[in-house]
Design an enzyme around this catalytic site. Structure first.
Site, PDB file in Angstrom:
ATOM      1  N   CYS A   1       0.852  -1.183   0.000  1.00  0.00           N
ATOM      2  CA  CYS A   1       0.000   0.000   0.000  1.00  0.00           C
ATOM      3  C   CYS A   1       0.891   1.237   0.000  1.00  0.00           C
ATOM      4  O   CYS A   1       1.868   1.313   0.733  1.00  0.00           O
ATOM      5  CB  CYS A   1      -0.952   0.081   1.179  1.00  0.00           C
ATOM      6  SG  CYS A   1      -2.085  -1.296   1.269  1.00  0.00           S
TER       7      CYS A   1
ATOM      8  N   ARG B   1       3.787  -0.323  -4.865  1.00  0.00           N
ATOM      9  CA  ARG B   1       3.506  -0.832  -3.513  1.00  0.00           C
ATOM     10  C   ARG B   1       2.160  -1.551  -3.438  1.00  0.00           C
ATOM     11  O   ARG B   1       1.827  -2.153  -2.419  1.00  0.00           O
ATOM     12  CB  ARG B   1       3.509   0.320  -2.516  1.00  0.00           C
ATOM     13  CG  ARG B   1       4.850   1.006  -2.381  1.00  0.00           C
ATOM     14  CD  ARG B   1       4.797   2.000  -1.258  1.00  0.00           C
ATOM     15  NE  ARG B   1       4.770   1.322   0.017  1.00  0.00           N
ATOM     16  CZ  ARG B   1       5.823   1.137   0.801  1.00  0.00           C
ATOM     17  NH1 ARG B   1       6.982   1.588   0.443  1.00  0.00           N
ATOM     18  NH2 ARG B   1       5.707   0.506   1.934  1.00  0.00           N
TER      19      ARG B   1
ATOM     20  N   TRP C   1      -2.888  -2.657  -1.746  1.00  0.00           N
ATOM     21  CA  TRP C   1      -2.642  -4.087  -1.916  1.00  0.00           C
ATOM     22  C   TRP C   1      -3.548  -4.745  -0.890  1.00  0.00           C
ATOM     23  O   TRP C   1      -3.340  -4.613   0.319  1.00  0.00           O
ATOM     24  CB  TRP C   1      -1.171  -4.421  -1.661  1.00  0.00           C
ATOM     25  CG  TRP C   1      -0.831  -5.842  -2.003  1.00  0.00           C
ATOM     26  CD1 TRP C   1      -0.494  -6.321  -3.238  1.00  0.00           C
ATOM     27  CD2 TRP C   1      -0.795  -6.964  -1.117  1.00  0.00           C
ATOM     28  NE1 TRP C   1      -0.248  -7.670  -3.167  1.00  0.00           N
ATOM     29  CE2 TRP C   1      -0.432  -8.101  -1.877  1.00  0.00           C
ATOM     30  CE3 TRP C   1      -1.046  -7.125   0.234  1.00  0.00           C
ATOM     31  CZ2 TRP C   1      -0.305  -9.367  -1.331  1.00  0.00           C
ATOM     32  CZ3 TRP C   1      -0.927  -8.394   0.790  1.00  0.00           C
ATOM     33  CH2 TRP C   1      -0.554  -9.496   0.006  1.00  0.00           C
TER      34      TRP C   1
ATOM     35  N   ASN D   1      -1.901   1.999   5.842  1.00  0.00           N
ATOM     36  CA  ASN D   1      -1.091   0.885   5.363  1.00  0.00           C
ATOM     37  C   ASN D   1      -0.742   0.045   6.578  1.00  0.00           C
ATOM     38  O   ASN D   1      -0.217   0.570   7.555  1.00  0.00           O
ATOM     39  CB  ASN D   1       0.177   1.447   4.701  1.00  0.00           C
ATOM     40  CG  ASN D   1       1.166   0.378   4.304  1.00  0.00           C
ATOM     41  OD1 ASN D   1       0.819  -0.791   4.183  1.00  0.00           O
ATOM     42  ND2 ASN D   1       2.407   0.780   4.087  1.00  0.00           N
ATOM     43  N   GLY D   2      -1.066  -1.240   6.553  1.00  0.00           N
ATOM     44  CA  GLY D   2      -0.801  -2.102   7.703  1.00  0.00           C
ATOM     45  C   GLY D   2      -2.011  -2.975   7.971  1.00  0.00           C
ATOM     46  O   GLY D   2      -2.917  -3.070   7.144  1.00  0.00           O
TER      47      GLY D   2
ATOM     48  N   GLU E   1      16.884 -17.891  -8.489  1.00  0.00           N
ATOM     49  CA  GLU E   1      16.503 -16.512  -8.810  1.00  0.00           C
ATOM     50  C   GLU E   1      15.937 -16.423 -10.239  1.00  0.00           C
ATOM     51  O   GLU E   1      14.955 -15.720 -10.479  1.00  0.00           O
ATOM     52  CB  GLU E   1      17.731 -15.603  -8.627  1.00  0.00           C
ATOM     53  CG  GLU E   1      17.535 -14.140  -8.987  1.00  0.00           C
ATOM     54  CD  GLU E   1      16.448 -13.430  -8.198  1.00  0.00           C
ATOM     55  OE1 GLU E   1      15.890 -13.994  -7.249  1.00  0.00           O
ATOM     56  OE2 GLU E   1      16.143 -12.291  -8.569  1.00  0.00           O
TER      57      GLU E   1
ATOM     58  N   LYS F   1      12.189 -15.062 -11.047  1.00  0.00           N
ATOM     59  CA  LYS F   1      11.954 -13.935 -11.958  1.00  0.00           C
ATOM     60  C   LYS F   1      10.904 -14.310 -12.997  1.00  0.00           C
ATOM     61  O   LYS F   1       9.983 -13.559 -13.271  1.00  0.00           O
ATOM     62  CB  LYS F   1      13.241 -13.515 -12.689  1.00  0.00           C
ATOM     63  CG  LYS F   1      14.269 -12.732 -11.928  1.00  0.00           C
ATOM     64  CD  LYS F   1      13.879 -11.328 -11.531  1.00  0.00           C
ATOM     65  CE  LYS F   1      13.118 -11.312 -10.268  1.00  0.00           C
ATOM     66  NZ  LYS F   1      13.806 -11.288  -8.996  1.00  0.00           N
TER      67      LYS F   1
ATOM     68  N   GLU G   1       7.309 -14.732 -11.405  1.00  0.00           N
ATOM     69  CA  GLU G   1       6.582 -13.568 -10.902  1.00  0.00           C
ATOM     70  C   GLU G   1       6.138 -12.609 -11.994  1.00  0.00           C
ATOM     71  O   GLU G   1       5.125 -11.941 -11.826  1.00  0.00           O
ATOM     72  CB  GLU G   1       7.331 -12.857  -9.761  1.00  0.00           C
ATOM     73  CG  GLU G   1       8.659 -12.283 -10.089  1.00  0.00           C
ATOM     74  CD  GLU G   1       9.331 -11.655  -8.851  1.00  0.00           C
ATOM     75  OE1 GLU G   1       8.656 -11.334  -7.873  1.00  0.00           O
ATOM     76  OE2 GLU G   1      10.554 -11.472  -8.900  1.00  0.00           O
TER      77      GLU G   1
ATOM     78  N   HIS H   1      16.663 -36.945  -9.018  1.00  0.00           N
ATOM     79  CA  HIS H   1      15.992 -37.460  -7.819  1.00  0.00           C
ATOM     80  C   HIS H   1      14.487 -37.198  -7.846  1.00  0.00           C
ATOM     81  O   HIS H   1      13.832 -37.266  -6.808  1.00  0.00           O
ATOM     82  CB  HIS H   1      16.636 -36.855  -6.566  1.00  0.00           C
ATOM     83  CG  HIS H   1      18.081 -37.226  -6.432  1.00  0.00           C
ATOM     84  ND1 HIS H   1      18.495 -38.509  -6.141  1.00  0.00           N
ATOM     85  CD2 HIS H   1      19.219 -36.497  -6.614  1.00  0.00           C
ATOM     86  CE1 HIS H   1      19.817 -38.548  -6.108  1.00  0.00           C
ATOM     87  NE2 HIS H   1      20.278 -37.344  -6.410  1.00  0.00           N
TER      88      HIS H   1
ATOM     89  N   LYS I   1       5.626  -4.409  -4.125  1.00  0.00           N
ATOM     90  CA  LYS I   1       7.076  -4.323  -3.998  1.00  0.00           C
ATOM     91  C   LYS I   1       7.569  -4.587  -2.584  1.00  0.00           C
ATOM     92  O   LYS I   1       8.493  -5.344  -2.374  1.00  0.00           O
ATOM     93  CB  LYS I   1       7.510  -2.931  -4.458  1.00  0.00           C
ATOM     94  CG  LYS I   1       8.996  -2.693  -4.410  1.00  0.00           C
ATOM     95  CD  LYS I   1       9.700  -3.500  -5.460  1.00  0.00           C
ATOM     96  CE  LYS I   1      11.205  -3.301  -5.445  1.00  0.00           C
ATOM     97  NZ  LYS I   1      11.871  -4.396  -6.180  1.00  0.00           N
TER      98      LYS I   1
END
Ligand code: M6R
Length: 623
Positions: free
Chosen positions: A2, A27, A75, A101-102, A496, A500, A503, A519, A618
């Site tokens: 947010c 955000r 968000w 925000n929270g 990584e 990438k 997402e 395996h 983010k």
């Protein structure tokens, strides 16, 4: 998570708020809204969806004018992304508006108590409950005759403080009210909020990007700070006290650094910035005289560093991948055992940690809730905690005992790229320093420094292959599954690469140590499942190459990230991307670049919103 911006001054608030929200959109982008005090009356506009598809359109159709206003980009935590659940939210009287925000954890019980008193709610959010609670506390002050503009604590701030005393959870909150059109109140606990100090205008924002166009003088609020802003003044208090301390700092980057420039996406811009951001991470830290690295902000003596016999690194997401590279680096160069933990697991795990253990947290934003909680847990146990962090003045940077700033500039693309490379650069320098305090030779120290010095130019060489990497990306863009493989230093690079791709393109991808495929995961390989193998010409080349042959034997398409000069590999794999030759320990800094570009081009070809991937935000400030 947010984004929040508030403005009080002489200019029209709405354009500043909408511009700020655009800069904060990374955000959260489920919905956006604003509230302005227009001729002393609260006017709100809010809508589901991204700013330019929702709020900005709505505001164009029906603009609001006024010089005090605030906005929010969401968000979703409590309640679906709908118009009703969007912020701002009003109290029962409709005279007080907040953006938040929270997470207010006890919102359910608070809501029930308020409903019992006759409050009715329009949304499912915890934020609306907080708005009503502030309204309730304000009404109590009114009833007691305590509404005086010149009171030591302004009545709007007092009502906010009284409400926050009953709220359990986290907040970065901004409050405005029709009853006090020349005042704006902000408070924080657990979610970032900064004050921007201008000339006859002041700001509140969840991060510096939103306001750097207008002012560079800022105060990073601490937990429990409550600030009252007028256009030409501000007063700092805490939730429980009438006075508070603060320090004015300067934002260290320019407004242009937070712009996209000529690039189509922030992510691409940030990938292309990496030659420079690596230079920034190295600047002033390479000591060729002593063949070591030096840092200004560790706040630890050589003797204290020498006494460390174990290191625990905690982080999340991409930063956790950097931590894994750090494990290989520190163990090889300094022979100190390293444990890497997901921050979200570490804080609730009762891990026995020895006395002489150094804790390191790695974070781009410096605000990740799980990482912050892990840091506090380590400190509570009496350990020294260092942070490797990008955002100056962030909570984690401030709460750690010392640390290393990345100086990578704002990272706006939700998919982290330049931060990872800077984190690994910082970790390499740290490992070198720790090694040189112990057993690493002068000769090896110099080799590593020289190799690091060459990295910016080598990254540029890889970036110059962008068109070729795009060609390869287009070839595989319609695949549904991908594997990424690497050994040792390059295993975290494989993780990584997979993250990438997942997402930003929503293609299922998994990263594995190359030898693990047989395996189990190799069962997934078929002619439509490409495998990207990080295959440098190093001590384990033959072993990794055998793993690649195993994929080929099952008709899996293969892409190799190989070392320049390895002409043999081009005949063996479907596609190859070359990276310059370097030492094994430096290879992750180079090998990850083609993986970033590969994901980027695949996502663009699939018409995904690269900078705002679905469901993500983010900076993850909720647990
Ligand atoms: O700001 P942080 O480094 O603490 O963030 C950690 C993760 O949330 C972050 O790396 C996330 O995984 C990114 N979306 C990865 O691209």
């Amino acid at each position: 998570m947010c984004g929040i911006i508030g403005y009080i001054g002489k200019q029209q608030a709405s354009p500043i708020v909408i511009d700020g929200l655009r800069r904060l959109e990374y955000r959260g982008y489920d919905s956006a809204g604003l509230a302005v005090l227009a001729d002393g009356k609260l006017a709100t506009r809010k809508r589901k969806g991204k700013i330019d598809e929702g709020l900005a359109v709505l505001h164009k159709q029906s603009p609001v004018t006024g010089t005090v206003g605030m906005g929010h980009t969401r968000w979703a935590t409590h309640g679906l992304p709908t118009d009703e659940n969007s912020h701002p939210h009003l109290d029962q009287s409709g005279r007080i508006a907040i953006v938040h925000n929270g997470v207010i954890e006890n919102y359910d019980s608070l809501r029930k108590k308020l409903e019992a008193k006759g409050h009715t709610f329009k949304s499912e959010t915890d934020t609306e409950v907080l708005a009503h609670l502030i309204g309730e506390r304000y009404a109590a002050l009114e009833k007691a005759g305590h509404i005086k503009e010149n009171a030591a604590t302004h009545p709007l701030a007092q009502a906010t403080k009284d409400a926050l005393k009953d709220a359990v959870g986290t907040y970065g909150v901004v409050v405005i009210s029709e009853m006090h059109p020349g005042v704006m109140v902000g408070a924080r606990r657990g979610s970032p909020l900064i004050v921007g100090i201008g000339n006859d205008e002041n700001f509140l924002a969840s991060d510096a990007n939103a306001i750097v166009n207008y002012t560079k003088r800022v105060i990073y609020l601490k937990d429990y700070d409550v600030v009252t802003l007028w256009e030409d003044n501000f007063k700092m208090e805490t939730v429980s006290d009438n006075s508070g301390s603060y320090q004015i700092s300067d934002i260290e980057f320019d407004a242009e650094a937070a712009d996209k420039g000529d690039f189509d996406h922030y992510m691409l811009k940030e990938i292309f910035e990496q030659p420079q951001t690596v230079k920034n991470a190295l600047r002033g830290r390479m000591d060729f005289e002593e063949s070591t690295a030096k840092f200004g902000g560790l706040n630890m003596s050589v003797a204290e560093l020498r006494a460390i016999d174990k290191i625990v690194i905690t982080a999340c997401g991409t930063s956790w991948h950097a931590a894994l590279v750090g494990e290989y680096l520190i163990e090889e160069m300094a022979h100190i055992p390293v444990e890497v933990e997901y921050a979200s697991e570490y804080r609730y795990r009762n891990a026995p940690i020895d006395k002489n253990t150094l804790c390191i947290v790695i974070t781009q934003s410096g605000e990740t809730a799980d990482t912050l909680a892990g840091l506090r847990e380590s400190k509570r146990r009496g350990h020294t905690v260092l942070s490797i962090c990008n955002v100056v003045g962030s909570t984690i940077a401030r709460e750690s005992d010392g640390g290393i700033y990345l100086h990578a500039g704002p990272e706006i693309g939700v998919a982290s790229t330049k931060a990872f490379v800077s984190q690994v650069t910082a970790l390499t320098l740290f490992a070198l320093m720790m090694g040189r305090i112990r057993m690493l030779s002068n000769r090896r120290g110099t080799q590593i420094l020289k190799a690091l010095e060459a990295v910016p130019g080598q990254i540029q060489k890889i970036l110059d292959q962008n068109d070729e990497i795009r060609r390869i990306a287009l070839k595989y863009k319609d695949c549904h599954n991908f594997f990424f493989l690497g050994r040792q230093y390059n295993f975290p690079v494989a993780l990584e690469g997979a993250l990438k791709l997942k997402e930003i393109s929503y293609i299922h991808a998994e990263g594995y140590p190359a030898a693990e495929m047989k395996h189990g995961p190799i069962a997934m390989i078929d002619e439509n499942t490409p495998t990207v193998v990080v295959l440098p010409t190093d001590a384990l080349y033959e072993k990794t190459y055998s793993n690649l042959e195993e994929i080929k034997a099952r008709k899996g398409p293969t892409v190799a990230i190989a070392t320049e000069g390895n002409t043999h590999i081009a005949e063996k794999v479907d596609d190859v991307i070359y990276v310059p030759e370097t030492w094994e320990c430096i290879n992750p800094l180079l090998a990850v670049i083609p993986l970033q570009l590969l994901s980027y081009h695949i996502a663009v070809a699939r018409e995904c919103d690269v900078d705002k991937p679905r469901n993500l935000a983010k900076s993850v400030t909720v647990e």
